[in-house]
Design an enzyme around this catalytic site. Structure first.
Site, short mmCIF file in Angstrom:
data_model
loop_
_atom_site.label_atom_id
_atom_site.label_comp_id
_atom_site.label_asym_id
_atom_site.label_seq_id
_atom_site.Cartn_x
_atom_site.Cartn_y
_atom_site.Cartn_z
N GLY A 352 0.82 -1.19 0.00
CA GLY A 352 0.00 0.00 0.00
C GLY A 352 0.86 1.25 0.00
N PRO A 353 0.25 2.40 -0.16
CA PRO A 353 1.00 3.66 -0.20
C PRO A 353 1.58 4.00 1.16
CG PRO A 353 -1.36 4.07 -0.26
CD PRO A 353 -1.19 2.59 -0.40
N PRO A 354 2.52 4.95 1.21
CA PRO A 354 3.13 5.32 2.50
C PRO A 354 2.09 5.93 3.45
CG PRO A 354 4.43 6.14 0.65
CD PRO A 354 3.16 5.64 0.07
N GLY A 355 2.29 5.66 4.73
CA GLY A 355 1.48 6.31 5.75
C GLY A 355 0.15 5.66 6.03
N THR A 359 3.71 -0.83 8.67
CA THR A 359 4.68 -1.25 9.69
C THR A 359 4.05 -1.31 11.07
OG1 THR A 359 6.44 -0.22 8.39
CG2 THR A 359 6.93 -0.75 10.68
N SER A 675 -4.33 2.70 -18.78
CA SER A 675 -5.66 3.08 -18.29
C SER A 675 -6.08 4.49 -18.69
CB SER A 675 -5.72 2.93 -16.77
OG SER A 675 -4.78 3.79 -16.16
N LYS A 718 -8.07 4.85 -7.24
CA LYS A 718 -8.49 5.87 -8.19
C LYS A 718 -9.80 6.54 -7.75
CE LYS A 718 -6.17 3.65 -12.10
NZ LYS A 718 -6.32 2.92 -13.38
#
Length: 788
Positions: A352-355, A359, A675, A718
């Site tokens: 997934g994206p950071p933040g 973790t 896309s 998206k």
């Protein structure tokens, strides 16, 4: 015999007297003391000196005495004690015992003289000279032979006497000396003495060589011992002394470590080797480091799992808002562990994206299970030895990050997070991703072998979590071993809940502010989400909230004791002007601009496709740092628009006298992927028809030359990007309808998702009707016309 062949006898226990040799004899037995007493009164008397065959016998018979003996002259008698005396005698000649009798307290023997042969032979003379030289050499190097013996040898000229004196100074057993005494042939006796002298010389030379080597080593060790003693004294003075005995320490720790039998055998072998290595040697440090690692690894230490499902749900919900997929998978694992306790742990990969909490999810799972938590960052790791360790041949070698982390965890079943697994590199030093294949394979990792330890360690009880921003960089073989769980970005409402439950209380506490001194309204938090951040996670949101707390902290530190209520209206006073504005309405004010949706490693984002027309010769210009796939999509979009020009009310010959330019802004960022096909066709048709694209709409989808809209990935990201941008309608491929299940219900309530199967449908939904467009264009021209 001379005057009489009867002589008083003094038997010797461990000594043989030779003719010509002066020898002191210690006597203490009663019968020998009687002979000594007689000799005191008659210095110079003759006695017979014989040797016992059995030294232990106190009163020997004739059968316990060697028949060969020596007639001796008493030179001196010294009384040492009442029952002890020393008789100094000189051997005269060889005699042979014939009979044995006692007379009173004295033992007498009848003897006959033994004749010697070969005294005058030349061979005897030559052998005597050789014996003299060898004997002098032996005397010079032997500390046991007095130097006076060399003077005596110089004075002797008779070969027989020379042999006897040399034989008396030779080391040997009683039987060997009796053998020499019994030799009547002087040449034979000289040859035997010479052989034994040369053997004794060689023995002394070897001994001297060994002694000199030992003395040199002892000198070196003594010097080192003195230096170490002084160093220890200095360390004790400084308080840094370490008197632990390494070998003794490991003797106790190895059995207590709980190693498997084969590993313990290796440890004991290394311990035996450690004892033989000097402490100052570099090898001593290597062996000690190796043993320290062996005894400190948690071979048998396991933390019990807390398998209470309700408690686990509570802990996971306390630590994280949302992330339902991950929570569901952990609860499933706990349920299976309750039914099958020996079930191996899954190897999960959170993508997934950071933040978004990848973790921290591992830490939360460790708390829910009651296990220890450990993390290893793999970002930028290029050396295989970082995973499997260095071999002990290298200076400063250590185990790899896997066993280092297990040792740090202190148990064999921690929750182990392999962070940023998609950012592993590889070069000439090896491929760390390949080294992870064994670590992350449940069929192999129960026998994981590190290059440093070279003994198997069981990793099968470890619960591995890998994290990644994108899945494509992970090699296929490694990806096959991972159970992928995708964590998309948070919605606007989820960010609000996370801020209220976690971020705001954390920042208030970290800035030393109490809840009574500051409150942040929901509308202010949402304003931060919408106008000050544009992200899938919540890291920047936390930074902006920290900025709000710092602003309040400055006021409080300046003496303002009032309560501070942060609302949307006064938020700009602290954070400054808005950083993000809704762009879709402004960008699509003119025809030829369409809003697309893109997936990035940091979450979804909106993307504008701009098209313009100019006089030319039918050339298509593409700009915006587009990849090959995206350029092909633009070519396909133009081909479709030309082939269906009449369907859209366009001039079929529009391309003959015109050049078309398609541009995707943010040219510094490379863009690629299929896309954007629907967005490019829509932008071209909008340009050529003069009809604007709706300003509240975004689209995504791949197209074919026949106009089919094909499915794409990253639908949830998206749609979330469209929602963040304030758009209310999204056009999606029909075959992506199945992805609705991943989109939160609140987003579905606020964003209308329209599914299309061909490009004609998409264009009709995206473009405004011609009448509406004409009215808006007329209004726009009226308001912008200059006044006079």
């Amino acid at each position: 015999m001379s005057e009489s062949n009867r002589l008083p006898i003094i038997p010797l226990r461990n000594m043989v007297l030779f003719p010509g040799v002066v020898q002191p004899i210690d006597v203490g037995r009663p019968k020998s003391l009687v002979v000594a007493e007689q000799a005191t009164k008659d210095i110079g008397m003759r006695i017979a000196v014989v040797t016992q065959t059995t030294p232990e016998v106190e009163d020997p018979s004739i059968g316990e005495i060697f028949k060969i003996g020596v007639e001796a002259e008493v030179l001196r008698v010294m009384k040492i004690a009442t029952n002890r005396a020393t008789v100094v005698v000189r051997g005269i000649r060889r005699i042979h015992l014939e009979s044995f009798e006692e007379e009173g307290e004295t033992v007498y023997g009848t003897f006959t003289a033994v004749a010697e042969s070969g005294e005058d032979e030349v061979e005897a003379q030559g052998l005597a000279m050789a014996v003299r030289d060898s004997a002098k050499q032996l005397i010079s190097i032997s500390p046991d032979i007095p130097d006076e013996s060399a003077v005596l040898l110089e004075q002797v000229r008779e070969p027989g006497k020379m042999a006897d004196i040399a034989a008396a100074n030779l080391e040997g057993s009683i039987s060997e000396k009796i053998e020499l005494l019994d030799m009547v042939s002087i040449p034979d006796r000289l040859r035997e003495v010479l052989t034994r002298l040369q053997r004794a010389l060689e023995t002394y030379r070897v001994k001297e060589h060994i002694d000199s080597h030992v003395r040199a080593e002892m000198g070196k060790h003594q010097r080192e011992a003195v230096l170490r003693q002084r160093m220890r004294a200095i360390q004790e003075e400084l308080g840094d002394a370490d008197d632990d005995d390494a070998a003794a320490e490991f003797e106790d720790r190895i059995p207590e470590a709980g190693m498997p039998k084969d590993v313990e055998e290796v440890a004991q072998k290394q311990l035996a080797r450690l004892r033989q290595i000097p402490p100052q040697s570099p090898e001593h440090t290597v062996a000690r480091t190796y043993l320290e690692w062996l005894v400190e690894l948690p071979w048998q230490t396991l933390t019990p799992d807390n398998l209470d499902l309700e408690r686990a749900r509570t802990v996971l919900d306390e630590d994280h808002y949302g992330l339902e997929k991950v929570k569901k998978r952990i609860i499933e694992y706990l349920a299976v562990r309750r039914l099958k306790p020996d079930k191996k742990g899954p190897i999960l990969c959170l993508v997934g994206p950071p933040g978004v909490g990848k973790t921290s999810t591992g830490r939360s799972v460790a708390r829910a299970l009651g296990r220890n938590f450990v993390r290893a960052s793999l970002g930028g790791v290029r050396d295989e030895a970082e995973i499997r360790g260095h071999r002990r041949t290298y200076v400063g070698a250590l185990p790899g990050r896997i066993l280092q982390s297990i040792r740090r965890a202190g148990s064999r079943n921690p929750v182990f997070v392999l962070d940023e697994i998609d950012k592993l590199g590889h070069d000439f030093r090896g491929d760390p991703a390949s080294a992870l294949l064994e670590v992350l394979d449940p069929e192999q990792n129960h026998q994981f072998s590190d290059h440093f330890l070279e003994v198997p360690f069981d990793l099968s009880q470890v619960l591995f979590f890998a994290t990644a921003n994108e899945i494509d960089p992970i090699p296929a073989a490694l990806r096959d071993r991972l159970e992928i769980l995708e964590l998309p970005g948070y919605t606007r409402s989820e960010k609000l809940h996370i801020a209220k439950r976690h971020l705001i209380p954390k920042q208030i506490d970290e800035h030393g502010i109490t809840n009574e001194r500051i409150t942040i309204a929901d509308e202010a938090t949402l304003q931060v989400v919408d106008a000050y951040t544009r992200e899938a996670g919540v890291r920047n949101l936390e930074r902006e909230l920290a900025g709000v707390c710092r602003g309040v902290a400055v006021k409080i530190a300046g003496g303002d004791d009032s309560a501070h209520h942060i609302v949307k209206k006064n938020l700009g006073d602290i954070l400054g002007p808005l950083r993000f504005y809704p762009e879709a309405a402004d960008r699509t004010e003119l025809s030829g601009v369409a809003t697309g949706l893109a997936w990035t490693p940091v979450g979804g984002d909106i993307m504008f496709v701009e098209a313009t027309r100019m006089a030319g010769k039918g050339k298509l210009i593409l700009t915006g740092h587009l990849g090959e796939v995206m350029q092909e999509s633009a070519q396909a979009a133009l081909t479709f628009a030309r082939s269906h020009a009449e369907d859209f009310g366009l001039d079929p010959k529009f391309f003959q006298k015109s050049d078309l330019h398609v541009h995707v802004p943010a040219g510094g960022i490379r863009k690629d992927g299929p896309s954007a096909g629907v967005t490019m066709v829509t932008a071209l048709v909008s340009l050529l028809s003069g009809r604007r694209v709706r300003d509240d709409l975004a689209m995504t989808g791949e197209i074919s030359l026949r106009g089919t809209v094909m499915p794409v990935g990253g639908v949830k990201e998206k749609v979330l990007a469209a929602h963040r941008a304030g758009l209310h309608r999204v056009i999606l491929p029909e075959r992506n309808r199945k992805d609705l299940i991943d989109i939160p219900q609140e987003i579905q309530d606020e964003v209308e998702m329209v599914f299309v199967s061909n490009i004609i449908e998409a264009i009709e939904l995206a473009l405004e009707p011609a009448t509406a467009h004409d009215e808006k264009r007329q209004t726009s021209s009226d308001t912008t016309q200059p006044t006079v």
